[in-house]
Design a protein around this motif. Structure first.
Motif, mmCIF file in Angstrom:
data_model
loop_
_atom_site.group_PDB
_atom_site.id
_atom_site.type_symbol
_atom_site.label_atom_id
_atom_site.label_comp_id
_atom_site.label_asym_id
_atom_site.label_seq_id
_atom_site.Cartn_x
_atom_site.Cartn_y
_atom_site.Cartn_z
ATOM 1 N N TRP A 238 28.899 -14.462 8.630
ATOM 2 C CA TRP A 238 29.479 -13.780 7.469
ATOM 3 C C TRP A 238 30.917 -13.364 7.697
ATOM 4 N N THR A 239 31.279 -13.074 8.949
ATOM 5 C CA THR A 239 32.620 -12.560 9.210
ATOM 6 C C THR A 239 33.563 -13.606 9.781
ATOM 7 N N ARG A 240 33.088 -14.827 9.943
ATOM 8 C CA ARG A 240 33.942 -15.908 10.455
ATOM 9 C C ARG A 240 35.148 -16.065 9.531
ATOM 10 N N GLY A 241 36.305 -16.043 10.109
ATOM 11 C CA GLY A 241 37.513 -16.207 9.321
ATOM 12 C C GLY A 241 38.023 -14.928 8.667
ATOM 13 N N ALA A 242 37.339 -13.810 8.903
ATOM 14 C CA ALA A 242 37.792 -12.550 8.311
ATOM 15 C C ALA A 242 39.094 -12.110 8.957
ATOM 16 N N VAL A 243 39.928 -11.494 8.182
ATOM 17 C CA VAL A 243 41.224 -11.023 8.661
ATOM 18 C C VAL A 243 41.090 -9.541 9.018
ATOM 19 N N PRO A 244 41.512 -9.154 10.221
ATOM 20 C CA PRO A 244 41.456 -7.727 10.581
ATOM 21 C C PRO A 244 42.266 -6.886 9.591
ATOM 22 N N GLN A 245 41.751 -5.717 9.275
ATOM 23 C CA GLN A 245 42.396 -4.829 8.312
ATOM 24 C C GLN A 245 42.931 -3.581 9.017
ATOM 25 N N ASP A 246 44.116 -3.115 8.624
ATOM 26 C CA ASP A 246 44.656 -1.857 9.139
ATOM 27 C C ASP A 246 43.883 -0.675 8.585
ATOM 28 N N ARG A 247 43.424 -0.822 7.346
ATOM 29 C CA ARG A 247 42.639 0.234 6.702
ATOM 30 C C ARG A 247 41.334 -0.380 6.231
ATOM 31 N N PRO A 248 40.236 0.375 6.296
ATOM 32 C CA PRO A 248 38.946 -0.163 5.839
ATOM 33 C C PRO A 248 38.995 -0.572 4.369
ATOM 34 N N VAL A 249 38.239 -1.600 4.042
ATOM 35 C CA VAL A 249 38.164 -2.108 2.686
ATOM 36 C C VAL A 249 36.698 -2.079 2.243
ATOM 37 N N VAL A 250 36.452 -1.578 1.063
ATOM 38 C CA VAL A 250 35.098 -1.544 0.511
ATOM 39 C C VAL A 250 35.094 -2.371 -0.759
ATOM 40 N N VAL A 251 34.107 -3.244 -0.883
ATOM 41 C CA VAL A 251 33.938 -4.040 -2.089
ATOM 42 C C VAL A 251 32.594 -3.670 -2.697
ATOM 43 N N ILE A 252 32.604 -3.250 -3.936
ATOM 44 C CA ILE A 252 31.377 -2.899 -4.638
ATOM 45 C C ILE A 252 31.114 -3.976 -5.684
ATOM 46 N N VAL A 253 29.939 -4.577 -5.594
ATOM 47 C CA VAL A 253 29.558 -5.625 -6.529
ATOM 48 C C VAL A 253 28.433 -5.081 -7.392
ATOM 49 N N ALA A 254 28.609 -5.154 -8.684
ATOM 50 C CA ALA A 254 27.593 -4.653 -9.612
ATOM 51 C C ALA A 254 27.294 -5.718 -10.646
ATOM 52 N N GLY A 255 26.096 -5.685 -11.134
ATOM 53 C CA GLY A 255 25.700 -6.651 -12.144
ATOM 54 C C GLY A 255 24.702 -6.034 -13.103
ATOM 55 N N PRO A 256 23.936 -6.869 -13.755
ATOM 56 C CA PRO A 256 23.002 -6.396 -14.775
ATOM 57 C C PRO A 256 21.948 -5.440 -14.246
ATOM 58 N N GLY A 257 21.699 -5.410 -12.934
ATOM 59 C CA GLY A 257 20.658 -4.533 -12.388
ATOM 60 C C GLY A 257 21.097 -3.085 -12.225
ATOM 61 N N VAL A 258 22.375 -2.782 -12.493
ATOM 62 C CA VAL A 258 22.876 -1.427 -12.322
ATOM 63 C C VAL A 258 22.977 -0.754 -13.685
ATOM 64 N N ILE A 259 22.305 0.398 -13.818
ATOM 65 C CA ILE A 259 22.302 1.128 -15.080
ATOM 66 C C ILE A 259 22.726 2.555 -14.793
#
Length: 56
Positions: free
Chosen positions: A29-50
């Protein structure tokens, strides 16, 4: 080709789960990831979130 009905589920110990996660899954999953100076959060939401709660 493997069919779904040919797959037999197994219960892994916590140690087996951790070993597979750290040796196989996370590197893939992390192959090719670029190191970050600051943490990054990605929130994915779809039809299941109410209203901010997950619908199960």
């Amino acid at each position: 080709m493997t069919r779904d009905e040919d797959i037999v589920p197994v219960e892994l110990s916590e140690e087996q789960h951790e070993a597979i996660l750290t040796a196989e899954i996370l590197p893939a999953w992390t192959r090719g990831a670029v190191p970050q100076d600051r943490p990054v959060v990605v929130i994915v939401a779809g039809p299941g979130v109410i209203n901010g709660s997950f619908a199960i």
